[in-house]
Design a protein around this motif. Structure first.
Motif, PDB file in Angstrom:
ATOM      1  N   ASN A 142      42.633  19.187   3.218  1.00 54.17           N
ATOM      2  CA  ASN A 142      41.800  18.711   2.358  1.00 54.17           C
ATOM      3  C   ASN A 142      42.322  17.867   0.975  1.00 54.17           C
ATOM      4  OD1 ASN A 142      38.633  19.807   2.637  1.00 54.17           O
ATOM      5  ND2 ASN A 142      40.326  21.409   3.179  1.00 54.17           N
ATOM      6  N   ASN A 143      42.355  16.763   1.179  1.00 52.17           N
ATOM      7  CA  ASN A 143      43.105  15.707   0.335  1.00 52.17           C
ATOM      8  C   ASN A 143      41.901  14.832  -0.310  1.00 52.17           C
ATOM      9  OD1 ASN A 143      45.593  16.752   0.856  1.00 52.17           O
ATOM     10  ND2 ASN A 143      45.582  15.426   2.610  1.00 52.17           N
ATOM     11  N   MET A 144      42.505  14.078  -1.379  1.00 50.19           N
ATOM     12  CA  MET A 144      41.659  13.016  -2.153  1.00 50.19           C
ATOM     13  C   MET A 144      40.919  12.000  -0.799  1.00 50.19           C
ATOM     14  SD  MET A 144      42.601  10.213  -4.848  1.00 50.19           S
ATOM     15  CE  MET A 144      42.951  11.294  -6.332  1.00 50.19           C
ATOM     16  N   ASN A 145      41.607  11.723   0.083  1.00 50.22           N
ATOM     17  CA  ASN A 145      41.199  10.635   1.033  1.00 50.22           C
ATOM     18  C   ASN A 145      40.885  11.082   2.501  1.00 50.22           C
ATOM     19  OD1 ASN A 145      43.978  10.998   1.332  1.00 50.22           O
ATOM     20  ND2 ASN A 145      44.154   9.066   2.411  1.00 50.22           N
ATOM     21  N   ILE A 463      33.901  15.962  -0.472  1.00 51.23           N
ATOM     22  CA  ILE A 463      33.256  15.257   0.497  1.00 51.23           C
ATOM     23  C   ILE A 463      33.350  15.874   1.988  1.00 51.23           C
ATOM     24  CG2 ILE A 463      33.299  12.996   1.509  1.00 51.23           C
ATOM     25  CD1 ILE A 463      34.548  12.219  -1.206  1.00 51.23           C
ATOM     26  N   HIS A 464      31.979  16.213   2.602  1.00 51.39           N
ATOM     27  CA  HIS A 464      32.154  16.591   3.891  1.00 51.39           C
ATOM     28  C   HIS A 464      32.447  15.568   4.820  1.00 51.39           C
ATOM     29  CE1 HIS A 464      30.651  18.647   7.514  1.00 51.39           C
ATOM     30  NE2 HIS A 464      30.622  19.936   6.806  1.00 51.39           N
TER      31      HIS A 464
END
Length: 474
Positions: A142-145, A463-464
Motif C-alpha cells: 500500500n503506497n501513495m500510488n 483508495i481501493h
C-alpha cells in the motif's frame, strides 16, 4: 504449578531462557526473554518490567512503567526455539501493584470472578473453532500510488491451468468444494497433523482436524474446551503453533477472516456453557434443543447485545467482508438447533448433559479471545439476570434455511452490523452490560472504541483497487 515446580521444570528440561509474554489490545502477543541466570523466586514475586507506552493502546509515555506478573499455570516449553525456552503468560500490573484495567487477560479473569460472585455458577467453559488458511505465497503493498494484495496456494481453484508446477497434476480444490476431501485433493493432511502433534506435546488436547470449505488451503483444528481464561491462553498457543509450523514448512498461515473474494471466510465459532460445580446448567431434557431456561436466557443476552458484542468478537474491518449472506456467514441474529444459518446454534448431535452448550457462530479469529470470551459471558449473564427470553424477543427459534426465506420474511430478522463503525456505534450506546460488573472499565471501553475507530478510518481513507474498475473511466 508452583514457582518451585517451575524452577524444577527449568532444571529438568535444561531450560536456557524464560520467555515472559503478555497480550496487547488487538490480541497480539508480546514478550521479553530472560536467561535462566536471571530467573529465580523473586522474578515471580516482583514480575518483569516493561515499557507500556510502546504497546499500541496501552499507556502514555508519562506513565509508561508497567510490570508483567507471571502466571505459572500457563507455562510450556517452546517447541520452536533453537535454545530451550520456557514460555509463561503474564498479567499486567501498575508499579503500585494494581491490576491494570486495560490488560485483556486480567479482564478475562475478572469475568470469571464475576460469574462466581453472581451465584449463577462456578465456571464458564469455552471452545473456539478457529479456522485459518495455509498459503504458499502472500504479497501485499500500500503506497501513495499503488495498492495490491496477492495470495497463492498449490491447491487453489485458480491454478488448474498453471504451468510452473512442472506438469500440473490437477487435484485442485474447487470454490466451496473443500469440505473434508481426502488426499490428493487435500494436500495439507501432513502439515495439519504436524501442527496437532506439536499442540499435544505442549499440552493442548486436540479432538480433530480437517480441510474446510474454501479453496486454497482453508483448515480447522479443534482443541478441547476449558475455562474462560485457560481457553483464551490455549487459543493464543494454538495460533502460535499453527503459524510457526506453517513457516517451518515454507508456507504461511493466516487467521484473517476474508483473505479470498468469492469463497467462504474463516470464522471462529465459539461454544460456551456454565456449570455449578459438576452440574451442567444448560441442560433440560425434552426442552427445545434440550436447553434449560437459564440457557435460553443466556442466548437472549447474547442476541440482545450482539450488535455491541460484535465490536469485540469481530473487531476488524475485514470481519465484515465475511459477514455477508451466502457464504455460511452467520449474519442473522436468531437461534436454532442444528441450523448453521443462525448466529446462535444449539448443537444436538451426540450431545450429553455435560456437553449441552450453545454455539455463537458470528465471531472470528481477529478477536482478542480474552475480551471476546469475557464479553460473551457478560452478555449471557445479563440475559440470565434480566430473564431475557429469546422467543419473546423475536429471535426464533428459526429452523429453516434463513438464506432461502422471502424478502418479506427476512425483514423480520435482525442482522449483524454491516461495518466495524456500526458495531462500534452499538458498543458506544450499549456497554453497561460490560461495565456495570466492573469487569470492563469505562476507560477501557472508550479507549478501545477510539483505537478501533482509528483502524476503520485508516481503511476508509485509502483508495481501493476496485474503485479503478468502477470509476476510472467515468
Amino acid at each position: 504449578m508452583s514457582v518451585q515446580q517451575i524452577l524444577k521444570t527449568i532444571e529438568e528440561n535444561s531450560i536456557m531462557f524464560v520467555d515472559f509474554r503478555f497480550i496487547g489490545l488487538n490480541g497480539g502477543v508480546h514478550h521479553i526473554t530472560l536467561p535462566v541466570s536471571e530467573v529465580n523466586e523473586e522474578t515471580f514475586e516482583n514480575g518483569v518490567a516493561f515499557d507500556g507506552s510502546s504497546i499500541p493502546g496501552f499507556r502514555g509515555i508519562e506513565e509508561s512503567d508497567m510490570v508483567m506478573m507471571p502466571d505459572t499455570e500457563s507455562a510450556f516449553v517452546d517447541p520452536f526455539t533453537l535454545h530451550p525456552t520456557l514460555n509463561i503468560m503474564c498479567n499486567i500490573f501498575t508499579p503500585a501493584g494494581e491490576r491494570y484495567d486495560r490488560d485483556p487477560r486480567s479482564i478475562a479473569q475478572k469475568a470469571e470472578e464475576y460469574l462466581q460472585k453472581s451465584g449463577v455458577g462456578t465456571a464458564a467453559f469455552f471452545a473456539p473453532e478457529s479456522e485459518f488458511f495455509i498459503f504458499d505465497d502472500v504479497r501485499f503493498e500500500n503506497n501513495m500510488n499503488s495498492s495490491f494484495y496477492s495470495v497463492d496456494s498449490e491447491e487453489a481453484a485458480w491454478n488448474t491451468g498453471r504451468k510452473e508446477e512442472g506438469g500440473n497434476l490437477g487435484y485442485k480444490v474447487a470454490v466451496k468444494g473443500g469440505y473434508v476431501p481426502v488426499a490428493p485433493t487435500d494436500a495439507q493432511q501432513d502439515i495439519r497433523s504436524e501442527m496437532v502433534r506439536i499442540m499435544e506435546e505442549t499440552g493442548l488436547k486436540v479432538e480433530r482436524h480437517h480441510h474446510e470449505v474454501a479453496t486454497a488451503g482453508q483448515a480447522e483444528i479443534n482443541f478441547r474446551f476449558s475455562t474462560l481464561t485457560t481457553t483464551a491462553d490455549n487459543l493464543i498457543k494454538y495460533k502460535y503453533i499453527v503459524q510457526n509450523v506453517a513457516k517451518q514448512w515454507g508456507k504461511v498461515a493466516t487467521f484473517m477472516p476474508k483473505p479470498l473474494f468469492g469463497d467462504n471466510g474463516s470464522g471462529m465459532h465459539v461454544h460456551s456453557s456454565i456449570f455449578d460445580g459438576d452440574t451442567p446448567l444448560f441442560y433440560e431434557k425434552g426442552a427445545y434443543g434440550n436447553l434449560s431456561k437459564l440457557a435460553m436466557n443466556y442466548i437472549g443476552g447474547i442476541l440482545y447485545h450482539a450488535p455491541a458484542l460484535i465490536a469485540l468478537t469481530n473487531p476488524s474491518t475485514n470481519s465484515f467482508k465475511r459477514l455477508v449472506p451466502g457464504y455460511e456467514a452467520p449474519v442473522n441474529l436468531v437461534f436454532s438447533k442444528g441450523n448453521r444459518s443462525a448466529a446462535v446454534r444449539i448443537p444436538i448431535a451426540a450431545v450429553s448433559p455435560k456437553g449441552c452448550r450453545i454455539e455463537f457462530r458470528t465471531p472470528d479469529s481477529t478477536a482478542n479471545p480474552y475480551l471476546a470470551f469475557a464479553a460473551m459471558l457478560l452478555a449471557g449473564l445479563d440475559g440470565i439476570k434480566k430473564g431475557l427470553d429469546p422467543v419473546a424477543l423475536g429471535y426464533g427459534p428459526f429452523d429453516k434455511n434463513i438464506y432461502e426465506l422471502s424478502d418479506d420474511e427476512k425483514k423480520e430478522i435482525r442482522s449483524v452490523p454491516g461495518t466495524l463503525e456500526e458495531a462500534l456505534d452499538a458498543l458506544e450506546s450499549d456497554s453497561a452490560f460490560l461495565t456495570e460488573s466492573g469487569v470492563f472499565s469505562e476507560d477501557f471501553i472508550a479507549n478501545y472504541i477510539a483505537f478501533k475507530r482509528n483502524e476503520a478510518k485508516q481503511v476508509a481513507i485509502r483508495i481501493h483497487p476496485h474503485e479503478f474498475n468502477l470509476y476510472f473511466n467515468v
